[in-house]
Motif scaffolding. Structure first.
Motif, short mmCIF file in Angstrom:
data_model
loop_
_atom_site.label_atom_id
_atom_site.label_comp_id
_atom_site.label_asym_id
_atom_site.label_seq_id
_atom_site.Cartn_x
_atom_site.Cartn_y
_atom_site.Cartn_z
N THR A 53 0.90 -1.22 0.04
CA THR A 53 -0.12 -0.11 -0.04
C THR A 53 0.89 1.21 0.12
OG1 THR A 53 -1.67 -1.13 1.31
CG2 THR A 53 -1.77 1.08 1.18
N PRO A 54 1.10 2.03 -1.29
CA PRO A 54 1.54 3.13 -1.24
C PRO A 54 1.60 4.12 -0.11
CG PRO A 54 1.39 2.43 -3.34
CD PRO A 54 0.54 1.77 -2.49
N ALA A 55 0.30 4.22 0.34
CA ALA A 55 0.08 5.45 1.34
C ALA A 55 0.71 5.05 2.76
CB ALA A 55 -1.48 5.41 1.30
N THR A 56 0.87 3.71 2.74
CA THR A 56 1.36 3.38 4.20
C THR A 56 2.74 3.80 4.51
OG1 THR A 56 -0.04 1.73 4.44
CG2 THR A 56 1.80 1.39 5.86
N VAL A 113 8.53 7.31 -4.33
CA VAL A 113 9.24 7.38 -3.15
C VAL A 113 10.37 8.74 -3.32
CG1 VAL A 113 9.50 5.16 -2.69
CG2 VAL A 113 10.94 5.81 -4.53
N GLU A 114 9.83 9.68 -4.28
CA GLU A 114 10.64 10.85 -4.34
C GLU A 114 11.03 11.43 -3.18
OE1 GLU A 114 6.35 12.46 -4.15
OE2 GLU A 114 7.35 10.72 -4.94
N ASN A 115 10.42 11.34 -1.99
CA ASN A 115 10.90 12.05 -0.85
C ASN A 115 11.86 11.22 0.19
OD1 ASN A 115 9.33 14.40 -1.45
ND2 ASN A 115 7.39 13.50 -0.76
N ARG A 116 12.33 10.15 -0.74
CA ARG A 116 13.10 9.23 0.35
C ARG A 116 14.39 8.83 -0.44
NH1 ARG A 116 10.60 7.41 4.86
NH2 ARG A 116 12.04 5.89 4.88
N TRP A 117 14.90 9.70 -1.28
CA TRP A 117 16.01 9.68 -2.00
C TRP A 117 17.45 8.95 -1.32
CZ3 TRP A 117 14.53 9.16 -6.82
CH2 TRP A 117 13.50 9.94 -7.33
N GLU A 118 17.39 9.25 0.08
CA GLU A 118 18.62 9.08 0.80
C GLU A 118 18.59 7.61 0.92
OE1 GLU A 118 15.07 9.49 3.67
OE2 GLU A 118 15.96 10.71 1.81
N GLU A 119 17.66 6.89 0.84
CA GLU A 119 17.67 5.40 0.80
C GLU A 119 17.76 4.70 -0.41
OE1 GLU A 119 13.90 4.29 2.76
OE2 GLU A 119 14.28 5.31 4.74
N ILE A 120 18.23 5.38 -1.30
CA ILE A 120 18.46 4.90 -2.64
C ILE A 120 20.05 5.39 -3.10
CG2 ILE A 120 17.74 4.50 -5.00
CD1 ILE A 120 14.96 5.39 -4.25
N PRO A 121 20.89 4.92 -2.27
CA PRO A 121 22.34 5.45 -2.53
C PRO A 121 22.88 5.29 -4.13
CG PRO A 121 22.37 3.15 -1.70
CD PRO A 121 20.87 3.61 -1.45
N TRP A 122 22.29 4.38 -4.97
CA TRP A 122 22.65 4.29 -6.28
C TRP A 122 22.60 5.51 -7.00
CZ3 TRP A 122 19.33 4.45 -10.26
CH2 TRP A 122 17.87 4.32 -9.86
N ILE A 123 21.37 6.08 -6.59
CA ILE A 123 21.07 7.38 -7.37
C ILE A 123 22.02 8.57 -6.74
CG2 ILE A 123 19.52 9.46 -7.25
CD1 ILE A 123 17.44 7.62 -8.37
N LEU A 124 22.13 8.74 -5.63
CA LEU A 124 22.95 9.75 -4.93
C LEU A 124 24.33 9.70 -5.46
CD1 LEU A 124 21.40 9.93 -1.56
CD2 LEU A 124 20.90 11.46 -3.73
N ASP A 125 25.05 8.42 -5.40
CA ASP A 125 26.26 8.27 -5.79
C ASP A 125 26.79 8.56 -7.35
OD1 ASP A 125 26.73 7.49 -3.15
OD2 ASP A 125 26.56 5.25 -3.65
N GLN A 126 25.89 8.72 -8.02
CA GLN A 126 26.15 8.90 -9.60
C GLN A 126 25.45 10.16 -10.15
OE1 GLN A 126 24.51 5.30 -11.90
NE2 GLN A 126 24.29 4.21 -9.79
N HIS A 157 5.51 0.81 4.55
CA HIS A 157 5.35 0.27 3.25
C HIS A 157 6.34 0.99 2.01
CE1 HIS A 157 1.80 -2.48 3.52
NE2 HIS A 157 2.61 -2.59 4.61
N ARG A 158 6.47 2.25 2.05
CA ARG A 158 7.23 3.20 1.10
C ARG A 158 8.46 3.06 1.35
NH1 ARG A 158 4.54 8.89 -0.24
NH2 ARG A 158 6.78 9.15 -0.53
N GLY A 159 8.77 3.17 2.77
CA GLY A 159 10.48 2.91 3.02
C GLY A 159 10.90 1.62 2.83
N LEU A 160 10.13 0.54 2.90
CA LEU A 160 10.63 -0.85 2.53
C LEU A 160 10.84 -0.82 1.05
CD1 LEU A 160 8.31 -3.14 4.58
CD2 LEU A 160 10.68 -2.76 5.19
N ALA A 161 9.83 -0.35 0.24
CA ALA A 161 9.90 -0.26 -1.12
C ALA A 161 11.17 0.50 -1.65
CB ALA A 161 8.66 0.26 -1.75
N ALA A 162 11.35 1.82 -0.86
CA ALA A 162 12.72 2.33 -1.45
C ALA A 162 13.85 1.56 -1.10
CB ALA A 162 12.72 3.66 -0.57
N ARG A 163 14.03 1.09 -0.01
CA ARG A 163 15.24 0.02 0.46
C ARG A 163 15.45 -1.04 -0.60
NH1 ARG A 163 13.84 1.73 5.71
NH2 ARG A 163 12.77 0.04 6.00
N TRP A 164 14.21 -1.50 -0.90
CA TRP A 164 14.20 -2.80 -1.84
C TRP A 164 14.80 -2.35 -3.11
CZ3 TRP A 164 11.65 -3.26 -6.56
CH2 TRP A 164 11.54 -4.67 -7.10
#
Length: 917
Positions: free
Chosen positions: A703-706, A840-853, A709-716
């Motif tokens: 459920t994206p509204a949870t 997950v646009e507000n949780r970029w810190e949990e997607i290091p592959w974007i921030l590193d590049q 769930h959003r945090g788990l999806a971002a880390r995944w």
């Protein structure tokens, strides 16, 4: 002619309203005719009223002879006798006037009250038969106001306004005639003010009617607010919001107060002009009359008679003018009442509908879709077959469409697409009253009436005996607590049952369902608001109630559905999952040796042979359940009990060249936990097909509204793409980068251009498609701009169809984990489509592959925002492409509507990237 806009969208003018009133009043024509006849008797009595005064002035005090008409009844010779006769005539006329007034008042009351009762009954009957959607939109207070107050207008027009108009008109004509006989010049002067009064009335008519409508609307809204607040008194007091609600109350009624004051000012101004006009007319008549007396044209008595008539002449003129003003208020109310009667139910009974005594309970939902409005579909393409006596558990997140699904069964609403069959007959072909007798409903919030417990139970079947009521209460586990009450079954429950606990109310609701004894049972989260102990008692009663009935049980807690034969899980308005339950095995499954479909033996043998071909020591499946079909062929199956530890296994029939086997076998193993356990791929009997076996992922629907769930999806997502971006790109996977979506954009433009020739698309739809084609051409022309934010980002594995139905949140050893499946559209590319879908646009810190590049020149947040926007454009192109598949069919309407929405979102995203729109 002044027109008014009704709620339903139709204009009513005064002539239309009066014609409608005529039709409504036709059944009461004899009563109204009697009332009008009595009212007309006031005219000759009014003409006789000043005659005794004329006799005294001219014949007793003066020397004029008595009027020739009265000579036979009046004494001659003695002034005293004549004076006495005039006095008796005065008393007689007064007595007759009072008797006429009394008779008119009684007939008016009888006619008006009977008319009002019948009209209110019609309104109430019609409101009860209007669709649930009407009451959801309007609310009960608005309907109550129309029954209680707007309905009065019909009575006031029929027995007050119209008789007053007729009497006033007849009186006016009669007195003008008598005045003209006495002195035609005075009559002409007297009537000269009539055009002025008519002009004033015409000018103020529309203004009074408009203001009256506003007063009615504000009063109805204020009444709704007051009723809502008083009904929620417990909540108001619990949060200490009494002062806040008092301020709300004051504000709402303050608006109504000033609206009524404004109406009073307009009415008073109107009355002032009417009174001033008639005063000027009286003064002119007095002046001219005095000159005529001096000239000997008329006598003093005749002048007194004319002035008396003039007072009564202007009285009906004032009455007609004032009634013309008040009539506008009555017409505004009548308009609102007729608007209710003109409302047509969304759910209608077909002519010649079929009778139904008792159904078997065989239900089929065939491609059912439904939305409360055109922009927000609630259910989409739901198909389900429920056999008689089957128990179906319905689960899903809040807002998934569970309650809407069962509301369609009762025909509270009709599907916008598809059909529902009961015993192989479309629900719309049954008589509504017979159809609804087939369903017993137990709601999450039990609804009790403010009466006794016994009457609440008997509401399901009012003719039931007391023994039947007590038996139903005993079956529902409610008899003991009812018997312990001081008044037993005669105990009053209070408004909405507030004197009983939640569990007690629910058991009374179950007793009502027992008493109805319907073949189909709907239980809408009946235990969600009770404690564990009460839930156990209610569940025991529920299982007794389910015996022998087709049952739909809605629940959030999966444990509540343990006794169901089949479970369906709704997500986003679709059946995300359909599984067999643990009860009596009546669900639609395929078993070895117990075949329920012609193709079942071949299917079981095919799947079993493929599973055995994996070379594992796992047992054969106990049964094979078909979860999804494609062109009537099983595409996805569930193999029960054959996986490691007795877990279920999912088998998917795929093309031998499909992408999924490559993803499961070569990509996902490098990213632990990113997908379900993979058991292998085995060729099917058809050489071009294969069977893919993986674990059946259990858990909550994503459920994206949870927030969790959003945090788990971002880390995944970060783990997946961090790993896959380092892999060699020599695996055979399709391109899912910008070039792929540009190719789909070209297909979209071609498909929409071709679809504009579909005759089933109306001009408005063709206009939408034309605008969408224009925007897509602009996007194609500026496609290089969309690729700029993706420069510097290495490609990784793109899922391509990350929607909630393809993901689960499971918990292993208490730790939540995001798992995705259905990789049919996977490929290599920058994964912005996946990012956009999961928001997950507000949780970029949990997607290091974007921030590193990130390349230089932009902040991390800005680059992420632009990349997310590109992903949204890719998803919108894919969504339009999906909708285009139905544009050339006989039912293109939904696709055209959605493409119009997608076009708007596409323009918003293009503006963010600085594109021309």
């Amino acid at each position: 002619m002044t027109g008014a806009r009704r709620e339903g969208g139709t204009s009513y003018g005064e002539r239309q309203l009066l014609r409608r009133l005529g039709r409504e009043l036709r059944p009461y024509r004899l009563w109204i005719a009697g009332l009008y006849a009595l009212s007309m008797l006031a005219v000759p009595l009014a003409l006789l009223a000043p005659v005794p005064l004329k006799i005294v002035v001219d014949s007793v005090l003066g020397a004029q002879p008595v009027p020739p008409v009265l000579e036979p009844v009046l004494p001659a010779g003695s002034d005293t006798a004549l004076l006495l006769a005039a006095s008796l005539l005065f008393v007689t006329v007064a007595l007759l006037t009072q008797l006429q007034s009394l008779g008119t008042a009684v007939v008016r009351a009888l006619t008006g009250e009977r008319l009002l009762l019948d009209f209110r009954t019609r309104l109430f009957r019609h409101l009860q038969r209007l669709s649930v959607s009407y009451h959801d939109l309007r609310g009960t207070s608005d309907s109550t106001y129309r029954i209680q107050y707007d309905a009065l207008a019909v009575q006031q027009i029929a027995v007050d306004s119209i008789p007053s108009f007729l009497t006033a008109t007849f009186t006016l004509v009669s007195m003008l005639y008598v005045t003209a006989v006495i002195d035609w010049q005075l009559a002409l002067v007297a009537v000269a003010v009539s055009p002025v009064l008519l002009a004033v009335s015409w000018r103020y008519r529309a203004r009074l009617r408009t203001q009256s409508r506003r007063v009615k609307r504000l009063e109805s809204g204020a009444m709704s607010m007051a009723q809502e607040t008083l009904a929620a008194t417990r909540v108001v007091q619990a949060f200490g919001q009494e002062e806040h609600e008092e301020q709300r109350f004051t504000r709402r009624f303050h608006e109504g107060m000033w609206a009524r004051v404004h109406y009073a000012v307009v009415s008073g101004r109107y009355a002032l002009l009417v009174g001033l006009t008639t005063a000027v007319g009286s003064a002119v008549v007095l002046f001219v009359g005095a000159l005529h007396v001096q000239a000997g044209v008329i006598t003093v008595g005749e002048l007194v008679l004319v002035m008396s008539y003039l007072a009564q002449l202007y009285s009906p003129l004032r009455t007609m003018s004032k009634k013309a003003g008040s009539l506008q208020g009555h017409l505004a109310s009548a308009e609102r009442a007729f608007a209710v009667l003109d409302e047509q139910p969304d759910v209608r009974e077909r002519p010649g509908a079929r009778a139904l005594v008792r159904a078997r309970g065989d239900l089929v939902l065939d491609g059912v879709s439904f939305g409360y409005d055109a922009q927000r579909p609630v259910l989409e393409n739901v198909s389900l077959h429920v056999r008689p006596g089957m128990r179906v558990g319905v689960s899903g997140a809040t807002g998934a469409g569970k309650t809407t699904l069962v509301s369609l069964l009762n025909r509270f609403y009709d599907p916008t697409e598809g059909r529902i069959l009961l015993d192989d007959v479309d629900l719309r072909d049954y008589r509504l009253v017979d159809l609804r007798r087939q369903f017993a409903v137990v709601l999450q919030e039990p609804l009790l009436f403010s009466t006794s417990i016994g009457e609440n139970i008997a509401y399901a079947r009012p003719e039931a005996s007391f023994e039947e009521i007590t038996a139903a209460a005993a079956a529902a586990g409610a008899h003991d607590f009812i018997a312990a009450l001081p008044d037993g079954f005669d105990t009053l429950v209070g408004e909405r049952g507030v004197r009983l606990s939640g569990g007690e109310r629910q058991r009374i609701s179950l007793a009502r369902a027992f008493l109805k004894d319907a073949p189909v049972l709907v239980l809408d989260e009946p235990t969600s608001a009770v404690d564990v102990r009460t839930e156990k008692a209610i569940m025991e009663a529920m299982y007794r109630l389910m015996e022998g009935r087709t049952t739909f049980l809605i629940a959030h807690r999966l444990g509540t559905l343990e006794g169901c034969d089949q479970r369906i899980e709704l997500a986003g308005g679709r059946v995300a999952r359909m599984t067999d339950g643990v009860s009596s095995g009546r669900a639609r499954v395929v078993k070895s040796g117990d075949v329920s479909e012609p193709a079942a033996p071949d299917l079981f043998a095919d799947v079993a042979d493929a599973w055995r071909g994996l070379g594992t020591r796992s047992p054969l499946p106990r049964r094979v359940e078909v979860l999804k079909r494609h062109h009537d062929e099983p595409e996805v199956c569930c193999l029960h009990g054959c996986g490691p530890g007795g877990r279920d296994v999912i088998a998917k029939r795929l093309s031998a060249a499909a992408v999924e086997p490559v993803v499961y076998e070569h990509v996902l193993p490098a990213v632990p936990g990113c997908g379900p356990a993979f058991y292998g791929v085995v060729p099917a009997h058809d050489e071009d097909q294969c069977w893919l076996f993986m674990e059946d992922v259990d858990g909550d629907v994503y459920t994206p509204a949870t927030f969790e769930h959003r945090g788990l999806a971002a880390r995944w997502l970060g783990a997946l793409h961090s790993a896959t971006s380092e892999m060699r790109l020599d695996l055979v996977l399709p391109d899912r980068g910008p070039a792929h979506y540009r190719s789909r954009l070209g297909s979209v433009i071609e498909a929409m251009s071709k679809a504009q020739g579909n005759p089933r698309i109306d001009p408005e739809g063709r206009s939408r498609l034309s605008a969408a084609v224009e925007r897509c051409l602009l996007l194609e022309h500026q496609w290089d701009i969309a690729g700029a934010p993706l420069e510097g980002l290495r490609p990784g594995l793109v899922h391509g169809d990350l929607v909630p139905k393809n993901a689960r949140i499971r918990r292993l050893s208490g730790e939540p984990q995001f798992v995705a499946f259905d990789w049919e559209t996977a490929g290599w590319g920058v994964p912005v489509p996946d990012l956009e879908e999961f928001a997950v646009e507000n949780r970029w810190e949990e997607i290091p592959w974007i921030l590193d590049q990130l390349p230089g020149g932009r902040s991390a947040g800005e680059h992420a925002r632009l990349a997310f926007t590109v992903g949204r454009i890719f998803r919108l192109v894919a969504s339009i492409d999906w909708e285009c598949s139905g544009l050339c069919t006989a039912w293109p309407y939904r696709g055209v509507r959605r493409i119009g929405d997608y076009r708007r979102h596409l323009g918003e995203s293009m503006r963010v990237l600085g594109m021309e729109v």
